[in-house]
Scaffold this motif. Structure first.
Motif, PDB file in Angstrom:
ATOM      1  N   ALA A  80      28.995   7.882 -12.792  1.00  0.00           N
ATOM      2  CA  ALA A  80      29.440   9.281 -12.752  1.00  0.00           C
ATOM      3  C   ALA A  80      28.590  10.116 -11.803  1.00  0.00           C
ATOM      4  CB  ALA A  80      29.402   9.884 -14.158  1.00  0.00           C
ATOM      5  N   ASP A 123      27.072   6.367 -16.841  1.00  0.00           N
ATOM      6  CA  ASP A 123      26.379   7.599 -16.437  1.00  0.00           C
ATOM      7  C   ASP A 123      25.965   7.524 -14.971  1.00  0.00           C
ATOM      8  OD1 ASP A 123      26.642   8.609 -19.015  1.00  0.00           O
ATOM      9  OD2 ASP A 123      24.567   8.167 -19.590  1.00  0.00           O
ATOM     10  N   ARG A 161      32.690   6.829 -20.848  1.00  0.00           N
ATOM     11  CA  ARG A 161      31.443   7.386 -21.399  1.00  0.00           C
ATOM     12  C   ARG A 161      31.675   7.920 -22.804  1.00  0.00           C
ATOM     13  NH1 ARG A 161      29.635  11.561 -17.028  1.00  0.00           N
ATOM     14  NH2 ARG A 161      27.802  11.814 -18.336  1.00  0.00           N
ATOM     15  N   ASP A 209      34.564   9.227 -17.267  1.00  0.00           N
ATOM     16  CA  ASP A 209      34.283  10.119 -18.399  1.00  0.00           C
ATOM     17  C   ASP A 209      34.909   9.602 -19.694  1.00  0.00           C
ATOM     18  OD1 ASP A 209      32.750  11.764 -16.816  1.00  0.00           O
ATOM     19  OD2 ASP A 209      34.320  13.274 -16.521  1.00  0.00           O
ATOM     20  N   ARG A 230      36.636   9.803 -11.684  1.00  0.00           N
ATOM     21  CA  ARG A 230      35.770  10.609 -12.545  1.00  0.00           C
ATOM     22  C   ARG A 230      36.355  10.676 -13.955  1.00  0.00           C
ATOM     23  NH1 ARG A 230      31.083  12.066 -12.307  1.00  0.00           N
ATOM     24  NH2 ARG A 230      31.233  12.658 -10.150  1.00  0.00           N
TER      25      ARG A 230
END
Length: 182
Positions: A134, A131, A151, A148, A144
């Motif tokens: 990001a 997080d 994540r 993601d 990115r």
């Protein structure tokens, strides 16, 4: 993907020492790709240098030994792109926790619960690091996308553990321990 390709991937973005490469592939953004030890990184860098894929220079440091800093060459960039174009192998997933979970039925419930909570805390911490990554400015679109993806994986692992941890704890000592004397 091999250690030589991992080294080229890190050097693609800038200079690094063998120590920097090890840190990036164990603790930082490259940790999700390929595992590499010092014992594999330094021979890979030596081979890459022999092949003309990287160059090195010695950098003096105050109060510390000199360090060897590597840079990728145009040949290295070309070979790296060729390596990326090769068919990919299967993703490898190894988890000491899953080995532990596989044998939860022979362990005491309090130990199983403790290890589950530890795993959950590590998973939450990993997701939080992603997080934070990001949220950093200046990420390119592929970085990115990868962050993601990570994540999403961490969120699923966290949700599964929160929802199903009690099942694993309940299974603890479901099978009587087999003593070595039997």
């Amino acid at each position: 993907m091999n250690v030589k390709t991992l080294c080229l991937s890190i050097l693609y973005y800038g200079e690094a020492s063998g120590y920097d490469i090890r840190r990036l592939c164990t603790e930082e953004e490259f940790a999700y790709f390929v595992e590499a030890s010092f014992g594999s990184i330094y021979p890979a860098l030596a081979r890459l240098e022999e092949e003309g894929c990287v160059t090195s220079r010695t950098e003096q440091q105050t109060g510390k030994p000199a360090r060897k800093v590597y840079s990728i060459t145009e040949t290295g960039r070309r070979i790296f792109a060729e390596e990326l174009a090769e068919p990919l192998g299967e993703d490898i997933f190894r988890s000491p926790f899953l080995l532990f979970a596989r044998f939860a039925h022979i362990l005491p419930p309090d130990l199983v619960e403790q290890r589950c909570n530890e795993f959950l805390a590590r998973t939450v911490k990993s997701r939080q690091r992603l997080d934070e990554a990001a949220a950093r400015e200046g990420r390119n679109p592929t970085d990115r996308w990868i962050i993601d993806y990570g994540r999403a994986v961490m969120e699923v692992a966290e949700a599964h553990m929160r929802t199903h941890m009690h099942e694993l704890v309940t299974m603890a000592r479901a099978e009587p321990r087999k003593d070595a004397a039997e």
